[in-house]
Design a protein around this motif. Structure first.
Motif, PDB file in Angstrom:
ATOM      1  N   TRP A   1       0.824  -1.209   0.000  1.00 27.86           N
ATOM      2  CA  TRP A   1       0.000   0.000   0.000  1.00 27.86           C
ATOM      3  C   TRP A   1       0.858   1.259   0.000  1.00 27.86           C
ATOM      4  O   TRP A   1       1.901   1.326   0.655  1.00 27.86           O
ATOM      5  CB  TRP A   1      -0.901   0.036   1.232  1.00 27.86           C
ATOM      6  N   GLY A   2       0.366   2.271  -0.705  1.00 28.09           N
ATOM      7  CA  GLY A   2       0.914   3.616  -0.614  1.00 28.09           C
ATOM      8  C   GLY A   2      -0.157   4.523  -0.033  1.00 28.09           C
ATOM      9  O   GLY A   2      -1.318   4.450  -0.436  1.00 28.09           O
ATOM     10  N   ILE A   3       0.212   5.355   0.934  1.00 25.73           N
ATOM     11  CA  ILE A   3      -0.730   6.238   1.608  1.00 25.73           C
ATOM     12  C   ILE A   3      -0.392   7.668   1.205  1.00 25.73           C
ATOM     13  O   ILE A   3       0.626   8.222   1.628  1.00 25.73           O
ATOM     14  CB  ILE A   3      -0.649   6.098   3.145  1.00 25.73           C
ATOM     15  N   VAL A   4      -1.215   8.272   0.365  1.00 27.27           N
ATOM     16  CA  VAL A   4      -0.939   9.610  -0.156  1.00 27.27           C
ATOM     17  C   VAL A   4      -1.524  10.631   0.811  1.00 27.27           C
ATOM     18  O   VAL A   4      -2.741  10.778   0.925  1.00 27.27           O
ATOM     19  CB  VAL A   4      -1.526   9.788  -1.568  1.00 27.27           C
ATOM     20  N   VAL A   5      -0.642  11.336   1.527  1.00 27.91           N
ATOM     21  CA  VAL A   5      -1.082  12.304   2.543  1.00 27.91           C
ATOM     22  C   VAL A   5      -0.161  13.521   2.518  1.00 27.91           C
ATOM     23  O   VAL A   5       0.962  13.455   2.006  1.00 27.91           O
ATOM     24  CB  VAL A   5      -1.081  11.702   3.966  1.00 27.91           C
ATOM     25  N   ASP A   6      -0.646  14.616   3.088  1.00 24.13           N
ATOM     26  CA  ASP A   6       0.187  15.813   3.213  1.00 24.13           C
ATOM     27  C   ASP A   6       0.237  16.287   4.655  1.00 24.13           C
ATOM     28  O   ASP A   6       0.455  17.465   4.934  1.00 24.13           O
ATOM     29  CB  ASP A   6      -0.324  16.929   2.306  1.00 24.13           C
ATOM     30  N   ASN A   7       0.040  15.346   5.580  1.00 21.50           N
ATOM     31  CA  ASN A   7       0.056  15.640   7.004  1.00 21.50           C
ATOM     32  C   ASN A   7       1.057  14.726   7.687  1.00 21.50           C
ATOM     33  O   ASN A   7       0.976  13.497   7.560  1.00 21.50           O
ATOM     34  CB  ASN A   7      -1.358  15.435   7.580  1.00 21.50           C
ATOM     35  N   ALA A   8       1.995  15.301   8.417  1.00 16.06           N
ATOM     36  CA  ALA A   8       3.076  14.526   9.021  1.00 16.06           C
ATOM     37  C   ALA A   8       2.577  13.513  10.049  1.00 16.06           C
ATOM     38  O   ALA A   8       3.086  12.388  10.129  1.00 16.06           O
ATOM     39  CB  ALA A   8       4.101  15.460   9.659  1.00 16.06           C
ATOM     40  N   ASP A   9       1.587  13.892  10.848  1.00 19.56           N
ATOM     41  CA  ASP A   9       1.066  12.979  11.861  1.00 19.56           C
ATOM     42  C   ASP A   9       0.434  11.748  11.216  1.00 19.56           C
ATOM     43  O   ASP A   9       0.638  10.617  11.668  1.00 19.56           O
ATOM     44  CB  ASP A   9       0.038  13.692  12.739  1.00 19.56           C
ATOM     45  N   LEU A  10      -0.347  11.949  10.151  1.00 16.70           N
ATOM     46  CA  LEU A  10      -0.969  10.824   9.464  1.00 16.70           C
ATOM     47  C   LEU A  10       0.081   9.943   8.796  1.00 16.70           C
ATOM     48  O   LEU A  10      -0.030   8.716   8.796  1.00 16.70           O
ATOM     49  CB  LEU A  10      -1.960  11.335   8.416  1.00 16.70           C
ATOM     50  N   ALA A  11       1.085  10.562   8.213  1.00 23.74           N
ATOM     51  CA  ALA A  11       2.152   9.801   7.573  1.00 23.74           C
ATOM     52  C   ALA A  11       2.890   8.927   8.584  1.00 23.74           C
ATOM     53  O   ALA A  11       3.191   7.758   8.327  1.00 23.74           O
ATOM     54  CB  ALA A  11       3.128  10.745   6.881  1.00 23.74           C
TER      55      ALA A  11
END
Length: 273
Positions: A151-161
């Motif tokens: 899986w790749g998780i596309v996010v722009d939030n450091a906490d979620l990453a």
């Protein structure tokens, strides 16, 4: 020639939320008109709608057909295929729903069950082909069908990453967060993700390599390729035009995304005549 109808409630949108609301009101012998356009619904790309007891894995079309059959038992419910253009204030504190053919429906209450519009990133080749199959926005909906893949998780939030290896562990033990290089806190998020068994890479995705919607690699604009089988990616969303117009027409409080605020004052106090 246009027509005018009076009812108790108009429900705009015939997805699971709107149809469930119609059934609940029908059980109260409430007069309801459900308005839904002939255009493909938001979930039409899904190969199966999951998590609904008795209908798990049924296609969206199957669910709508079954709901229509069940609602047909109730004489107080009408399903009308039309596009709702606007919701306005009417006399007596009621609402007027204007349909695309010029027909109007007045009601004491309007339920806006339209959902939102997913805006696919136009610069990403292959996104639309994979959408609802191997590019998913909701692991609850399609995580099982994509389990045990990369899986790749596309996010722009450091906490979620940083939390992505833990958040999606029920479905996969192989996660890579994909984030903008300019994301604040990116180095700390990478360290935390690796400590939890995942990883983080930065870059701008330009192409999804797939076979008939089945993803196998992600390509970045600098030419790098990351092998992935599933992307969790929530694209930008915009409001349905009828909701945005209703906010303006009725003077209802909305937020920056043109959504009706949950704490908005009752609309019947804000009618503009």
């Amino acid at each position: 020639m246009s027509s005018h109808t009076e009812t108790e409630t108009v429900i705009v949108g015939a997805g699971p939320a709107g149809l469930t609301a119609a059934l609940a009101l029908a059980r109260y012998r409430h007069r309801v008109i459900v308005v839904d356009s002939h255009h493909a619904p938001r979930n039409s790309a899904s190969q199966g709608a999951h998590g609904h007891i008795g209908m798990d894995a049924a296609t969206p079309a199957d669910m709508r057909a079954l709901a229509g059959k069940e609602l047909s038992r109730y004489a107080t419910v009408e399903l009308r295929e039309a596009h709702a253009d606007s919701v306005r204030a009417a006399d007596g504190g009621r609402f007027r729903v204007v349909l695309d053919g010029g027909d109007t429906v007045d009601a004491s209450a309007v339920v806006l069950a339209t959902g939102v519009i997913d805006v696919h990133p136009a610069h990403v080749e292959g996104f639309s082909a994979c959408w609802g199959r191997s590019v998913i926005h909701c692991p609850f909906c399609l995580g099982e069908e994509n389990a045990d893949r990369r899986w790749g998780i596309v996010v722009d939030n450091a906490d979620l990453a940083a939390l992505s290896p833990v958040a999606f562990r029920a479905w996969t033990g192989d996660t890579v967060a994909v984030c903008p290089a300019s994301m604040p806190g990116v180095d700390g998020a990478r360290t935390a993700a690796r400590a939890r068994g995942g990883d983080l890479v930065t870059g701008t995705i330009s192409r999804l390599h797939h076979r008939r919607g089945s993803l196998y690699a992600v390509e970045f604009d600098d030419g790098r390729v990351l092998e992935r089988d599933t992307l969790v990616w929530t694209p930008r969303q915009r409001q349905q035009p009828v909701v945005a117009r209703a906010i303006e027409e009725l003077g209802v409080a909305g937020d920056a995304r043109r959504r009706v605020r949950r704490d908005a004052p009752p609309v019947h106090r804000r009618h503009r005549h």
